[in-house]
Design a protein around this motif. Structure first.
Motif, mmCIF file in Angstrom:
data_model
loop_
_atom_site.group_PDB
_atom_site.id
_atom_site.type_symbol
_atom_site.label_atom_id
_atom_site.label_comp_id
_atom_site.label_asym_id
_atom_site.label_seq_id
_atom_site.Cartn_x
_atom_site.Cartn_y
_atom_site.Cartn_z
ATOM 1 N N ALA A 278 -3.272 3.633 1.590
ATOM 2 C CA ALA A 278 -3.791 3.778 2.868
ATOM 3 C C ALA A 278 -3.902 5.104 3.303
ATOM 4 C CB ALA A 278 -2.910 2.866 3.649
ATOM 5 N N ILE B 288 -3.875 7.411 6.274
ATOM 6 C CA ILE B 288 -3.555 7.545 7.749
ATOM 7 C C ILE B 288 -3.256 8.812 8.654
ATOM 8 C CG2 ILE B 288 -1.626 6.214 9.433
ATOM 9 C CD1 ILE B 288 -0.792 4.618 6.833
ATOM 10 N N ILE C 118 -7.954 1.925 4.510
ATOM 11 C CA ILE C 118 -7.156 1.068 3.363
ATOM 12 C C ILE C 118 -8.277 0.964 1.878
ATOM 13 C CG2 ILE C 118 -5.268 -0.005 4.434
ATOM 14 C CD1 ILE C 118 -6.704 -2.697 4.000
ATOM 15 N N ASP D 241 1.188 4.515 1.767
ATOM 16 C CA ASP D 241 0.588 5.234 2.767
ATOM 17 C C ASP D 241 0.873 6.706 2.754
ATOM 18 O OD1 ASP D 241 0.489 2.751 4.063
ATOM 19 O OD2 ASP D 241 2.173 3.095 5.399
ATOM 20 N N THR E 117 6.039 4.030 8.742
ATOM 21 C CA THR E 117 6.234 2.795 8.871
ATOM 22 C C THR E 117 7.374 2.273 8.640
ATOM 23 O OG1 THR E 117 4.929 2.406 6.831
ATOM 24 C CG2 THR E 117 3.613 2.435 8.797
ATOM 25 N N MET F 199 0.711 -1.283 0.061
ATOM 26 C CA MET F 199 0.081 -0.029 -0.094
ATOM 27 C C MET F 199 0.795 1.061 0.038
ATOM 28 S SD MET F 199 -3.165 -1.028 0.912
ATOM 29 C CE MET F 199 -3.925 -2.542 1.378
ATOM 30 N N ASN G 190 5.375 -4.289 4.950
ATOM 31 C CA ASN G 190 6.185 -3.712 5.944
ATOM 32 C C ASN G 190 6.950 -5.110 6.451
ATOM 33 O OD1 ASN G 190 4.930 -1.354 5.523
ATOM 34 N ND2 ASN G 190 3.570 -1.641 7.009
ATOM 35 N N ILE H 75 -6.860 4.225 10.150
ATOM 36 C CA ILE H 75 -6.302 3.903 8.974
ATOM 37 C C ILE H 75 -7.639 3.596 8.067
ATOM 38 C CG2 ILE H 75 -5.109 2.664 7.448
ATOM 39 C CD1 ILE H 75 -3.042 2.072 9.746
ATOM 40 N N GLY I 178 3.905 1.217 2.375
ATOM 41 C CA GLY I 178 3.243 0.533 3.681
ATOM 42 C C GLY I 178 2.532 -0.588 3.117
ATOM 43 N N GLY I 179 1.586 -1.161 3.727
ATOM 44 C CA GLY I 179 0.870 -2.384 3.477
ATOM 45 C C GLY I 179 1.414 -3.177 4.597
ATOM 46 N N LYS I 180 0.498 -4.056 5.114
ATOM 47 C CA LYS I 180 1.166 -4.768 6.260
ATOM 48 C C LYS I 180 2.079 -5.923 5.819
ATOM 49 C CE LYS I 180 -3.163 -4.118 8.760
ATOM 50 N NZ LYS I 180 -2.523 -3.009 9.478
ATOM 51 N N THR J 90 2.446 3.328 13.921
ATOM 52 C CA THR J 90 2.037 2.725 12.758
ATOM 53 C C THR J 90 2.624 1.794 12.236
ATOM 54 O OG1 THR J 90 0.749 4.919 12.144
ATOM 55 C CG2 THR J 90 0.880 3.224 10.405
ATOM 56 N N GLY J 91 2.272 0.414 12.102
ATOM 57 C CA GLY J 91 3.420 -0.493 11.430
ATOM 58 C C GLY J 91 4.244 -1.261 12.490
ATOM 59 N N ASP K 157 3.821 -4.871 12.325
ATOM 60 C CA ASP K 157 4.403 -5.450 11.226
ATOM 61 C C ASP K 157 5.913 -5.631 11.414
ATOM 62 O OD1 ASP K 157 1.966 -5.229 9.951
ATOM 63 O OD2 ASP K 157 2.227 -3.336 8.991
ATOM 64 N N GLU L 63 -5.198 -8.312 3.925
ATOM 65 C CA GLU L 63 -5.130 -7.206 3.160
ATOM 66 C C GLU L 63 -5.136 -7.652 1.714
ATOM 67 O OE1 GLU L 63 -3.642 -3.254 5.763
ATOM 68 O OE2 GLU L 63 -2.004 -4.253 4.400
HETATM 69 O O1 RIB Z 1 0.063 -1.855 9.724
HETATM 70 C C1 RIB Z 1 0.334 -0.729 9.268
HETATM 71 C C2 RIB Z 1 0.035 -0.707 7.796
HETATM 72 O O2 RIB Z 1 -1.583 -0.909 7.948
HETATM 73 C C3 RIB Z 1 0.207 0.753 7.305
HETATM 74 O O3 RIB Z 1 1.359 0.874 6.518
HETATM 75 C C4 RIB Z 1 -1.108 0.749 6.118
HETATM 76 O O4 RIB Z 1 -0.632 0.565 4.577
HETATM 77 C C5 RIB Z 1 -2.046 -0.310 6.398
HETATM 78 O O5 RIB Z 1 -2.194 -1.278 5.461
#
Ligand code: RIB
Ligand code: NA
Length: 309
Positions: free
Chosen positions: A96, A98, A110, A14, A294, A12, A44, A108, A39-41, A252-253, A256, A141
């Motif tokens: 995302a 945020i 998404i 962010d 993140t 993702m 990450n 957040i 980002g994106g879990k 955030t993150g 992850d 996700e």
């Molecule tokens: O866990 C954090 C992530 O959640 C962020 O980077 C965002 O992209 C969402 O997916």
């Protein structure tokens, strides 16, 4: 060198606004800063494992657009193998939105976009790499079906599976528990999955046991500043693993970062007790909360004390 950690999951872009507090419905407030990050879990977790020294591959989907091109370059910059990150013209790269408040907390939204087009065909192309890895990591996700397929594929080949049910859905299919060697979630996800409130370490132990009984080999419930609770089917007594006290700027993150670290430890130190891996992963995630963003906040091996390796 063979790939040891495979992540089948999300990428993702962010779009982050820092504001004094999270706005209420219908309200407009002034923020102090805006930035765009990777980002994106799934991504990450993959990038954190790579930064600690794991040979990683990402299986994911981004758009044939500016954000997608940039994302693939980001993986390359982090030493992540990108042959299974495909670009589609059918959807845009996931995004995302945020908002981070002054306490370092976030909200957040998404829009998964291209991530939802990752399916069986893409998994098949990655199958040989997935089946010879040490660890597979999945989240929620991408389509749940694709995540479950990947977990099954790994389990059949004795590849250790880490499943992070995030963002959590209340009606998670029962097979996810059986396909998870390590089922790792935070307190709010545990709450949603069990219907039991999680505020204390004792609560986390209680819901952890409930999740463990659904068929996973181990459960980890992360608790932010309180560290985490680890439960294993071989010894279901909940073990609290506390963490160091730090001042958080942006959490955030952080979850992850914890999971990426866990994947690294399982792949590099397979005989290390899970509690010790969790203790070290706690410390790595604690580093990440002390700076903004993140992935921008995820530490590299060279920046961490040697005792963690
Ligand atoms: O866990 C954090 C992530 O959640 C962020 O980077 C965002 O992209 C969402 O997916
Ligand atoms: Na951070």
């Amino acid at each position: 060198e063979e790939v040891s950690v495979v992540v089948v999951g999300s990428c993702m872009t962010d779009l982050v606004s820092q504001a004094p507090r999270l706005p209420k419905a219908g309200e407009t407030i002034h923020g102090q800063k805006f930035f765009i990050g990777f980002g994106g879990k799934g991504a990450n977790q993959c990038v954190q494992a790579a930064r600690l020294g794991a040979k990683t591959a990402m299986v994911g989907k981004v758009g044939k657009d500016f954000f997608g091109n940039n994302y693939i370059q980001n993986f390359k910059d982090n030493g992540v193998y990108t042959a299974f990150v495909e670009q589609t013209s059918e959807a845009a790269t996931g995004a995302a939105s945020i908002i981070v408040n002054d306490a370092g907390e976030n909200a957040i939204v998404i829009v998964a976009g291209a991530n939802l087009l990752l399916g069986d065909e893409e998994l098949q192309r990655a199958q040989a790499t997935l089946e010879t890895a040490k660890v597979l990591v999945c989240q929620l996700e991408i389509s749940p079906h694709a995540s479950l397929q990947a977990l099954w594929m790994a389990q059949k080949s004795n590849v250790k599976t880490i499943f992070n049910p995030a963002p959590a859905i209340p009606d998670l299919h029962a097979d996810f528990y059986k396909a998870s060697d390590i089922f790792c979630c935070n307190e709010s996800e545990a709450e949603l999955l069990t219907g039991c409130p999680v505020a204390t370490v004792e609560d986390a132990g209680r819901v952890g046991l409930e999740l463990l009984n659904r068929g996973c080999v181990s459960v980890i419930v992360t608790l932010g500043p309180q560290g985490c609770v680890v439960l294993q089917s071989t010894d279901p007594t909940p073990k609290h693993i506390p963490t160091t006290k730090v001042t958080s700027v942006d959490t955030t993150g952080a979850g992850d970062s914890f999971i990426g670290a866990l994947a690294f430890y399982i792949s590099h130190y397979p005989t290390m007790p899970l509690e010790e891996m969790a203790r070290r992963a706690n410390l790595i995630a604690a580093v990440s909360v002390q700076t903004t963003g993140t992935q921008t906040s995820y530490p590299f091996k060279k920046d961490l004390p040697a005792e963690l390796f």
